[in-house]
Design a protein around this motif. Sequence first.
Motif, PDB file in Angstrom:
ATOM      1  N   SER A  43     -44.000   6.336  17.964  1.00  0.00           N
ATOM      2  CA  SER A  43     -43.453   4.998  17.702  1.00  0.00           C
ATOM      3  C   SER A  43     -43.972   4.392  16.398  1.00  0.00           C
ATOM      4  CB  SER A  43     -43.771   4.075  18.875  1.00  0.00           C
ATOM      5  OG  SER A  43     -45.159   3.941  19.015  1.00  0.00           O
ATOM      6  N   ILE A  44     -45.188   4.748  15.978  1.00  0.00           N
ATOM      7  CA  ILE A  44     -45.768   4.098  14.786  1.00  0.00           C
ATOM      8  C   ILE A  44     -44.978   4.443  13.519  1.00  0.00           C
ATOM      9  CG2 ILE A  44     -47.838   3.893  13.336  1.00  0.00           C
ATOM     10  CD1 ILE A  44     -49.499   4.291  15.886  1.00  0.00           C
ATOM     11  N   PRO A  45     -44.739   5.734  13.235  1.00  0.00           N
ATOM     12  CA  PRO A  45     -43.928   6.021  12.047  1.00  0.00           C
ATOM     13  C   PRO A  45     -42.515   5.429  12.130  1.00  0.00           C
ATOM     14  CG  PRO A  45     -44.863   8.055  12.955  1.00  0.00           C
ATOM     15  CD  PRO A  45     -45.219   6.956  13.889  1.00  0.00           C
ATOM     16  N   TYR A  46     -41.954   5.435  13.338  1.00  0.00           N
ATOM     17  CA  TYR A  46     -40.608   4.889  13.545  1.00  0.00           C
ATOM     18  C   TYR A  46     -40.589   3.409  13.132  1.00  0.00           C
ATOM     19  CZ  TYR A  46     -36.227   4.172  16.240  1.00  0.00           C
ATOM     20  OH  TYR A  46     -34.949   3.890  16.640  1.00  0.00           O
ATOM     21  N   TRP A  47     -41.542   2.678  13.661  1.00  0.00           N
ATOM     22  CA  TRP A  47     -41.614   1.238  13.397  1.00  0.00           C
ATOM     23  C   TRP A  47     -41.848   0.954  11.916  1.00  0.00           C
ATOM     24  CZ3 TRP A  47     -40.267  -3.285  14.901  1.00  0.00           C
ATOM     25  CH2 TRP A  47     -40.975  -4.427  14.518  1.00  0.00           C
ATOM     26  N   ASN A  48     -42.784   1.673  11.318  1.00  0.00           N
ATOM     27  CA  ASN A  48     -43.103   1.422   9.910  1.00  0.00           C
ATOM     28  C   ASN A  48     -41.930   1.780   8.996  1.00  0.00           C
ATOM     29  OD1 ASN A  48     -45.669   0.366  10.256  1.00  0.00           O
ATOM     30  ND2 ASN A  48     -46.584   2.388  10.414  1.00  0.00           N
ATOM     31  N   ILE A 103     -38.321  -2.562  19.802  1.00  0.00           N
ATOM     32  CA  ILE A 103     -39.649  -3.094  19.483  1.00  0.00           C
ATOM     33  C   ILE A 103     -40.667  -2.381  20.382  1.00  0.00           C
ATOM     34  CG2 ILE A 103     -41.077  -5.151  19.253  1.00  0.00           C
ATOM     35  CD1 ILE A 103     -38.504  -6.787  19.216  1.00  0.00           C
ATOM     36  N   PRO A 104     -41.511  -1.534  19.803  1.00  0.00           N
ATOM     37  CA  PRO A 104     -42.523  -0.881  20.642  1.00  0.00           C
ATOM     38  C   PRO A 104     -43.477  -1.929  21.228  1.00  0.00           C
ATOM     39  CG  PRO A 104     -42.436   0.089  18.434  1.00  0.00           C
ATOM     40  CD  PRO A 104     -41.623  -1.151  18.400  1.00  0.00           C
ATOM     41  N   SER A 105     -43.980  -1.660  22.437  1.00  0.00           N
ATOM     42  CA  SER A 105     -44.843  -2.644  23.116  1.00  0.00           C
ATOM     43  C   SER A 105     -46.042  -3.028  22.266  1.00  0.00           C
ATOM     44  CB  SER A 105     -45.336  -2.071  24.446  1.00  0.00           C
ATOM     45  OG  SER A 105     -44.250  -1.872  25.278  1.00  0.00           O
ATOM     46  N   LEU A 133     -44.572  -6.885  30.115  1.00  0.00           N
ATOM     47  CA  LEU A 133     -43.305  -6.688  29.384  1.00  0.00           C
ATOM     48  C   LEU A 133     -43.118  -7.717  28.282  1.00  0.00           C
ATOM     49  CD1 LEU A 133     -40.928  -6.070  32.435  1.00  0.00           C
ATOM     50  CD2 LEU A 133     -41.944  -4.358  30.959  1.00  0.00           C
ATOM     51  N   ASN A 134     -44.161  -8.470  27.978  1.00  0.00           N
ATOM     52  CA  ASN A 134     -44.053  -9.527  26.964  1.00  0.00           C
ATOM     53  C   ASN A 134     -42.853 -10.438  27.252  1.00  0.00           C
ATOM     54  OD1 ASN A 134     -44.845  -6.794  25.152  1.00  0.00           O
ATOM     55  ND2 ASN A 134     -46.180  -8.561  24.945  1.00  0.00           N
ATOM     56  N   GLY A 135     -42.601 -10.671  28.512  1.00  0.00           N
ATOM     57  CA  GLY A 135     -41.501 -11.573  28.877  1.00  0.00           C
ATOM     58  C   GLY A 135     -40.131 -10.926  28.843  1.00  0.00           C
ATOM     59  N   VAL A 195     -34.966  -6.681  29.949  1.00  0.00           N
ATOM     60  CA  VAL A 195     -34.137  -7.239  28.876  1.00  0.00           C
ATOM     61  C   VAL A 195     -34.477  -6.480  27.597  1.00  0.00           C
ATOM     62  CG1 VAL A 195     -33.631  -9.298  27.504  1.00  0.00           C
ATOM     63  CG2 VAL A 195     -34.031  -9.510  29.957  1.00  0.00           C
ATOM     64  N   SER A 196     -33.471  -5.918  26.959  1.00  0.00           N
ATOM     65  CA  SER A 196     -33.709  -5.147  25.728  1.00  0.00           C
ATOM     66  C   SER A 196     -33.822  -6.083  24.537  1.00  0.00           C
ATOM     67  CB  SER A 196     -32.552  -4.192  25.465  1.00  0.00           C
ATOM     68  OG  SER A 196     -32.520  -3.219  26.437  1.00  0.00           O
ATOM     69  N   TYR A 197     -34.821  -5.818  23.715  1.00  0.00           N
ATOM     70  CA  TYR A 197     -34.963  -6.546  22.456  1.00  0.00           C
ATOM     71  C   TYR A 197     -34.743  -5.528  21.343  1.00  0.00           C
ATOM     72  CZ  TYR A 197     -37.077 -10.790  24.448  1.00  0.00           C
ATOM     73  OH  TYR A 197     -37.301 -11.948  25.132  1.00  0.00           O
TER      74      TYR A 197
END
Lengths: 690, 325
Positions: free
Chosen positions: A322-327, A339-341, A417-419, A616-618
């Motif tokens: 997930s880190i390379p994907y996000w960056n 959005i990775p957790s 789940l960060n809400g 809920v997908s963000y």
Amino acid sequence: MRPILLLALLAAGCADVWNDPYPASDRGRNILYSAFTERPKHLDPVQSYTEDEARFTQQVYEPPLQYHYLKRPYELAPLTALEVPKAVAVQGGKYTVYTIRIRRGIRYQPHPAFVPENHALAPERIARLDTPYALPLGTRELTADDYIYQIKRLASPRLHSPILGLMSEYLVGLGEFAERLRKFDTRRQDWLDLRKHLLEGVEKVDDYTYRVRLKGRYPQFVYWLAMPFFAPVPWEAERFFHQAGMAEKNFTLDWWPVGTGAYMLTENNPNARMVLERNPNFRGEAYPAEGEPGDAAAGLLADAGKTMPFIDRVVYSREKESIPYWNKFLQGYYDSSAIPSDTFDQAVRVAVGGEVGLTPEMEIKDIKLRTSPDITILYLGVNWLDDVVGGDAARARKLRQAIAIAVDWEEFISIFLNGRGKVAHDPLAPGIFGQRIDEEGINPQTHVWRDGRAVRRPIEDAQRLLAEAGYPNGRDAKTGAPLVLYLDTVGRGPGDKPRFDWWRRQFAKIAVQLEIRDTDWNRFQEKIRKGSQQLYILGWNADYPDPENFMFLLHGPQSRVKSQGENTSNWINAEFDALFERMKNIPNSPERQKIIDRMVALYRRDAPWVGGFHPVSYGLTHAWMMNGKPNNMARNNLKYLRVDVDRRAELRREWNQPVVWPALLILAVLAASSIPAFASYRRRERMAAR
Amino acid sequence: MIAYIIRRTLYAIPILVGINLITFALFFLVNTPDDMARMQLGVKRVTPEAIEKWKAERGYDKPLLWNAQAAGARKLGDTIFFDKSVKLFAFDFGRAEDNRDIANEIRTRMGPSLALAVPVFLVGIAVNITFALGMAFFRATYLDLWGVILCVAMMSISSLFYIIGGQYLISKLWHLVPISGYEGGVEAMKFLVLPVLIGVIGGIGAGSRWYRTLFLEEMGKDYVRTARAKGLAESTVMFRHVLQNALIPILTGVVVVIPLLFMGSLITESFFGIPGLGSYTLDAIQAQDFAVVRAMVFIGSVLYIVGLLLTDISYTLVDPRVRLN
């Protein structure tokens, strides 16, 4: 040192970026960039059943129907069909017939399977091929025969269609057809030409019309017509890929789809990259002119009536971490991202009132946030066959109701789940017909309506129910032994500890001891299969937006232990089961709503699932990507998307200018630190022996 | 020497059978053929019939190791173990559970793995030997002391830290190279710079310390004292005598690794999106793909045996006193 410095400064002065992961030849082209984490297992529409696969198959294959891209609740619309077919009851309702009329003039993507000479290739020639597209390409018109051929493929003994069992219950003659094929298919080296075998329940009316006959009523069948299981497959494709030497090169229909859709898969390397390119034979389709309220303001109707697709090429890169994907998303090299957790706080801020917004870092980049409730439920299930928590006795029911109050799903969603979730008050997902909302929709066993919102009942209510169940203060009233319950779950590693601690705390609130049996997926499935679990966590992702597709998870005859069905709780309630049989066969109407209300009431009273939530997908998209709207039922969304290529190139350049000085500084420090060593070396070399 | 090589090759056969048996036992200790079928068929709407069909098609409907129903030699031969193992010895790896040809996958993925592993290996050896020689040269000085402390510190840090830290600094903050990805041909260079750099830096601690120990051991020997007594410069003693004589133990560790370079790196390939054999193996383990796991373990074992053989042969090349017989 001087040449390196000059080189670096020269490079730094260039306007171009150094970290662009794509070839220079791609720059300025109308390409969409995305990523995939899990490699697809099957791209054959008869077998493919996961979202990871649907993102590819649904761009290529075109079933007769699709879901309207913008309208909510989800609505079926024609894709290759002229209209959504109507069910016609025949022989006094003994059978239902669907007549599907497809458009004329639809042509397949260019493919070597449509060139007859390519059906007799020498194995040596195949061995030299890097891609099937290196061969001469052809095409032909889509006909009703291709749809019929695919329906027959559901029963092929050489394939594994997950819906064969289900469809055999409804589609006339499908089960018998599968059995006949199994007996016939004794020489696997030969191509199995399904055109020569007759399937009773499917009939060709003319080149553009076919008819499907079902046993009894099955209104949900039209939803299946929007899935790739019912997409057309040309017989030539099977014939072409059956040649000797094809499989050794991984050239199979399972890996190289052949369709009529807006895109064709031209590069298939599931280890690194999958590339979809615009199908030059695609007939073109108009962007929808209608949507739900708010779509026009969101700019989602700006392209109304324009011919799709808008993008020429879609490049999916494999990103396992997930880190390379996000960056890479933040650098602009992916056009959208989940959005990775672990980066949620970096991307999203939640205000005191619960409003969700983007952080300044995201807003500066003009990134857009899109949220969408998934047509999914995750639940804490109870095994009805268990002696302590299962069964119809009042004691067990009160125990389940106490647990349902004690487990604070609102807290779970907030912490883990960060809400990103919504508490489930019934088995239906948001937006599905039959689900009541607001005060009407709360589960009165666990919540009360106060100040315009659902509030969980106080823990004292749970303690009272527990005492009534015969466990005052968490101890058996007769023996005095503490009540110990067992939760089976699939562990994901050491990171699960906070989650497990949270679960124990929920039960500790009513003085019940919870033992967590952390296991792997296979063992977990085995326990569910044998009915040896007590409490367990599981989920369901809907096949189609109909209440039947959720309620069947609680349908008694589909008990996992008794019939290997999807009712993993093994709940049996005669009234619920009878209502289910009625509900599934009638269209959405006040009558259906009334039945569902009663079914939900029975569910809440018996509590075979003691609560759950709907995720809920963000999702985030860059400002240069237009027309993006989450659609949880359809994955054929690429044709609707548009990219502002110039804006993307400009921002990528701005965000990714190389920063050279730290690297030069490190080199300089290393060089400087070697000077004393070199001096010492020279001194030693000149030193006289002592 | 040829007789020695033949003998060692024959010894390898029971070793490979044993390894294959252990892999088989370990895999099926935690997975059943039913589990494998469920993993491949998915979780939704999987019927018992579909599972039986999947197993029958792939030969997983037979007993694992002993078929009591069969007669004679078929008791052993008509089993999953026998079916799946015999072909391996002919390097026929068959198909993965997702029906892709394993040999084709290995051929395709070997290139990216080697493109990463070979530079890491060669540059790593050069850097480690240089560092180690430097520390040995300045033995018992502050340079040596801090060099050793640095090595211990670098050894103690997880390779994940190097990877994530490297990606953060070099790719995310400084934008010097892509964070991840891979292209064939010359384009591969820009994707390989960072993983190679991280691979080399991550290996400096352990490698340099080990080589330093070897060099110091050599430097304490009589021939070194003699060389110094003859008045040779310290650099000549180090490079011409110590380095050459330390090659034997260095070869022990280095040559055995060379064939294994084909196998790739599990973590580095995953983080950098390099489609090599390391990530292939990792994917197979996660997907419970026994066919791939078995093939990769078998190839790894063969390569390791080849590596050991090459090590023995290399002894004869660097030390004339050693004879293989």
